[in-house]
Design a protein around this motif. Structure first.
Motif, PDB file in Angstrom:
ATOM      1  N   ASP A 182       0.856  -1.187   0.000  1.00 52.76           N
ATOM      2  CA  ASP A 182       0.000   0.000   0.000  1.00 52.76           C
ATOM      3  C   ASP A 182       0.890   1.235   0.000  1.00 52.76           C
ATOM      4  N   ALA A 183       0.791   2.069  -1.022  1.00 55.49           N
ATOM      5  CA  ALA A 183       1.645   3.246  -1.143  1.00 55.49           C
ATOM      6  C   ALA A 183       1.159   4.435  -0.332  1.00 55.49           C
ATOM      7  N   THR A 184      -0.056   4.373   0.195  1.00 51.86           N
ATOM      8  CA  THR A 184      -0.580   5.479   1.007  1.00 51.86           C
ATOM      9  C   THR A 184      -0.005   5.390   2.414  1.00 51.86           C
ATOM     10  N   PRO A 185       0.574   6.462   2.950  1.00 49.88           N
ATOM     11  CA  PRO A 185       1.101   6.401   4.316  1.00 49.88           C
ATOM     12  C   PRO A 185       0.029   5.963   5.307  1.00 49.88           C
ATOM     13  N   SER A 186       0.365   4.968   6.131  1.00 51.76           N
ATOM     14  CA  SER A 186      -0.614   4.427   7.063  1.00 51.76           C
ATOM     15  C   SER A 186      -0.224   4.608   8.515  1.00 51.76           C
ATOM     16  N   TRP A 187       1.006   5.009   8.762  1.00 52.10           N
ATOM     17  CA  TRP A 187       1.371   5.305  10.148  1.00 52.10           C
ATOM     18  C   TRP A 187       2.491   6.334  10.179  1.00 52.10           C
ATOM     19  N   LEU A 188       2.573   7.039  11.323  1.00 58.11           N
ATOM     20  CA  LEU A 188       3.593   8.069  11.529  1.00 58.11           C
ATOM     21  C   LEU A 188       4.767   7.452  12.266  1.00 58.11           C
ATOM     22  N   TYR A 189       5.915   7.474  11.624  1.00 62.17           N
ATOM     23  CA  TYR A 189       7.158   6.959  12.197  1.00 62.17           C
ATOM     24  C   TYR A 189       7.794   8.093  13.000  1.00 62.17           C
ATOM     25  N   ARG A 190       7.842   7.927  14.312  1.00 64.37           N
ATOM     26  CA  ARG A 190       8.346   8.998  15.168  1.00 64.37           C
ATOM     27  C   ARG A 190       9.808   8.731  15.519  1.00 64.37           C
ATOM     28  N   SER A 191      10.701   9.536  14.951  1.00 64.21           N
ATOM     29  CA  SER A 191      12.135   9.389  15.165  1.00 64.21           C
ATOM     30  C   SER A 191      12.545  10.075  16.466  1.00 64.21           C
ATOM     31  N   HIS A 192      13.337   9.389  17.306  1.00 69.72           N
ATOM     32  CA  HIS A 192      13.785   9.968  18.568  1.00 69.72           C
ATOM     33  C   HIS A 192      15.072   9.276  19.015  1.00 69.72           C
ATOM     34  N   GLU A 193      15.757   9.874  19.964  1.00 71.05           N
ATOM     35  CA  GLU A 193      17.063   9.385  20.390  1.00 71.05           C
ATOM     36  C   GLU A 193      16.983   8.037  21.121  1.00 71.05           C
ATOM     37  N   GLY A 194      15.831   7.709  21.664  1.00 68.46           N
ATOM     38  CA  GLY A 194      15.703   6.453  22.401  1.00 68.46           C
ATOM     39  C   GLY A 194      15.472   5.239  21.523  1.00 68.46           C
ATOM     40  N   GLN A 195      15.356   5.420  20.217  1.00 70.48           N
ATOM     41  CA  GLN A 195      15.101   4.291  19.330  1.00 70.48           C
ATOM     42  C   GLN A 195      16.240   3.280  19.368  1.00 70.48           C
ATOM     43  N   THR A 196      15.863   2.011  19.261  1.00 69.37           N
ATOM     44  CA  THR A 196      16.856   0.945  19.262  1.00 69.37           C
ATOM     45  C   THR A 196      17.876   1.133  18.147  1.00 69.37           C
ATOM     46  N   VAL A 197      17.417   1.549  16.977  1.00 67.62           N
ATOM     47  CA  VAL A 197      18.318   1.666  15.832  1.00 67.62           C
ATOM     48  C   VAL A 197      19.315   2.810  15.987  1.00 67.62           C
ATOM     49  N   ARG A 198      19.118   3.660  16.987  1.00 70.30           N
ATOM     50  CA  ARG A 198      20.047   4.764  17.218  1.00 70.30           C
ATOM     51  C   ARG A 198      21.053   4.477  18.327  1.00 70.30           C
ATOM     52  N   GLN A 199      20.978   3.305  18.911  1.00 72.74           N
ATOM     53  CA  GLN A 199      21.855   3.001  20.025  1.00 72.74           C
ATOM     54  C   GLN A 199      23.247   2.591  19.534  1.00 72.74           C
ATOM     55  N   PRO A 200      24.284   2.859  20.353  1.00 73.89           N
ATOM     56  CA  PRO A 200      25.646   2.482  19.970  1.00 73.89           C
ATOM     57  C   PRO A 200      25.735   0.974  19.692  1.00 73.89           C
ATOM     58  N   GLY A 201      26.421   0.633  18.649  1.00 76.27           N
ATOM     59  CA  GLY A 201      26.604  -0.775  18.346  1.00 76.27           C
ATOM     60  C   GLY A 201      25.491  -1.400  17.535  1.00 76.27           C
ATOM     61  N   TRP A 202      24.494  -0.604  17.141  1.00 80.21           N
ATOM     62  CA  TRP A 202      23.375  -1.185  16.403  1.00 80.21           C
ATOM     63  C   TRP A 202      23.826  -1.832  15.097  1.00 80.21           C
ATOM     64  N   ARG A 203      24.806  -1.252  14.433  1.00 83.57           N
ATOM     65  CA  ARG A 203      25.250  -1.788  13.149  1.00 83.57           C
ATOM     66  C   ARG A 203      25.999  -3.110  13.306  1.00 83.57           C
ATOM     67  N   ALA A 204      26.460  -3.413  14.512  1.00 80.96           N
ATOM     68  CA  ALA A 204      27.113  -4.703  14.724  1.00 80.96           C
ATOM     69  C   ALA A 204      26.121  -5.828  14.466  1.00 80.96           C
ATOM     70  N   LEU A 205      26.594  -6.916  13.920  1.00 80.63           N
ATOM     71  CA  LEU A 205      25.801  -8.107  13.600  1.00 80.63           C
ATOM     72  C   LEU A 205      24.854  -7.892  12.415  1.00 80.63           C
ATOM     73  N   HIS A 206      25.013  -6.771  11.704  1.00 81.93           N
ATOM     74  CA  HIS A 206      24.154  -6.518  10.553  1.00 81.93           C
ATOM     75  C   HIS A 206      24.388  -7.571   9.471  1.00 81.93           C
ATOM     76  N   ALA A 207      25.649  -7.841   9.162  1.00 84.46           N
ATOM     77  CA  ALA A 207      25.957  -8.831   8.126  1.00 84.46           C
ATOM     78  C   ALA A 207      25.442 -10.209   8.518  1.00 84.46           C
ATOM     79  N   GLU A 208      25.629 -10.565   9.783  1.00 91.17           N
ATOM     80  CA  GLU A 208      25.162 -11.866  10.243  1.00 91.17           C
ATOM     81  C   GLU A 208      23.638 -11.972  10.181  1.00 91.17           C
ATOM     82  N   SER A 209      22.960 -10.866  10.462  1.00 97.25           N
ATOM     83  CA  SER A 209      21.499 -10.865  10.429  1.00 97.25           C
ATOM     84  C   SER A 209      20.981 -11.128   9.023  1.00 97.25           C
TER      85      SER A 209
END
Length: 239
Positions: free
Chosen positions: A191-218
């Motif tokens: 569905d190309a119509t936006p269906s939810w608001l993605y709220r970006s903030h500093e507490g997000q998991t993807v913004r934590q130190p080391g998040w990029r680690a294990l990316h290749a393995e994933s």
């Protein structure tokens, strides 16, 4: 009456954003005869959100991670359709009705993925709107090592999520692996119509130190799963 379940995993420090997520669920208008439930599962040793979550609520009583927490919520879901909603996001008007409509118009599909609206833009979705054949998501992930859609906007037949074991024990891409797995079994709809608001903030998991680690393995885990499914010829039956 048919039921759609909205599933939310949440940490105990998310009381304010969880309340806003709940308000967005309550504001949804569904097609006639459809009913709605909100299933919230709190991750962490000390539950704090029982009074905040105006929903079917339960707590892990332990820190188990997002995939396990979602799967515990999935075990309490009663709907034939389930929509995942992160605790720090909010549904936009019409989100659930559009997903239900896609299932109605295209009875062969087993999943629908919506598009997020970012704070100041619309997420660039890499697959066009419409029905996509089984294997389409996995083929893109295999070639580009990224997902062509935002998996936090997933609505699916509850049965197919349970059939693949729910959210995967993948350290960085549990939602991408799930969507890739179910898309190997059955076609779906973007569905190309936006269906939810993605709220970006500093507490997000993807913004934590080391998040990029294990990316290749994933992504290696995703590729191996898709290759195994194709080698075995796994697919959903027609019944």
């Amino acid at each position: 009456m048919p039921l759609l379940s909205v599933l939310t995993a949440v940490h105990g420090d998310r009381a304010e954003v969880l309340a806003a997520a709940g308000e967005s669920v309550a504001a949804q208008v569904l097609p006639p005869s459809w009913e709605l439930e909100w299933v919230v599962q709190e991750d962490g040793e000390r539950p704090r959100l029982g009074e905040v979550a105006q929903a079917s609520y339960a707590a892990n009583g332990a820190q188990l991670g997002v995939a396990v927490t979602r799967n515990l919520a999935l075990a309490r879901v009663h709907g034939e359709l389930v929509r995942v909603l992160d605790s720090d996001d909010v549904l936009l008007p019409g989100a659930l009705a559009r997903a239900i409509g896609a299932f109605s118009v295209h009875p062969e599909i087993r999943w629908v993925v919506g598009r997020p609206r970012m704070a100041d833009a619309v997420y660039f979705q890499l697959l066009p709107e419409g029905v996509h054949a089984r294997g389409a998501i996995g083929a893109y992930v295999k070639e580009h090592r990224r997902s062509p859609i935002h998996c936090a906007g997933l609505t699916a037949r509850t049965a197919i999520i349970r059939a693949v074991g729910g959210w995967c024990a993948n350290p960085r891409a549990e939602d991408i692996e799930l969507v890739a797995a179910i898309s190997e079994l059955a076609p779906g709809y973007v569905d190309a119509t936006p269906s939810w608001l993605y709220r970006s903030h500093e507490g997000q998991t993807v913004r934590q130190p080391g998040w990029r680690a294990l990316h290749a393995e994933s992504y290696l885990m995703i590729h191996q799963r898709l290759a195994a499914a194709r080698a075995l010829g796994l697919r959903m039956g027609t019944n």
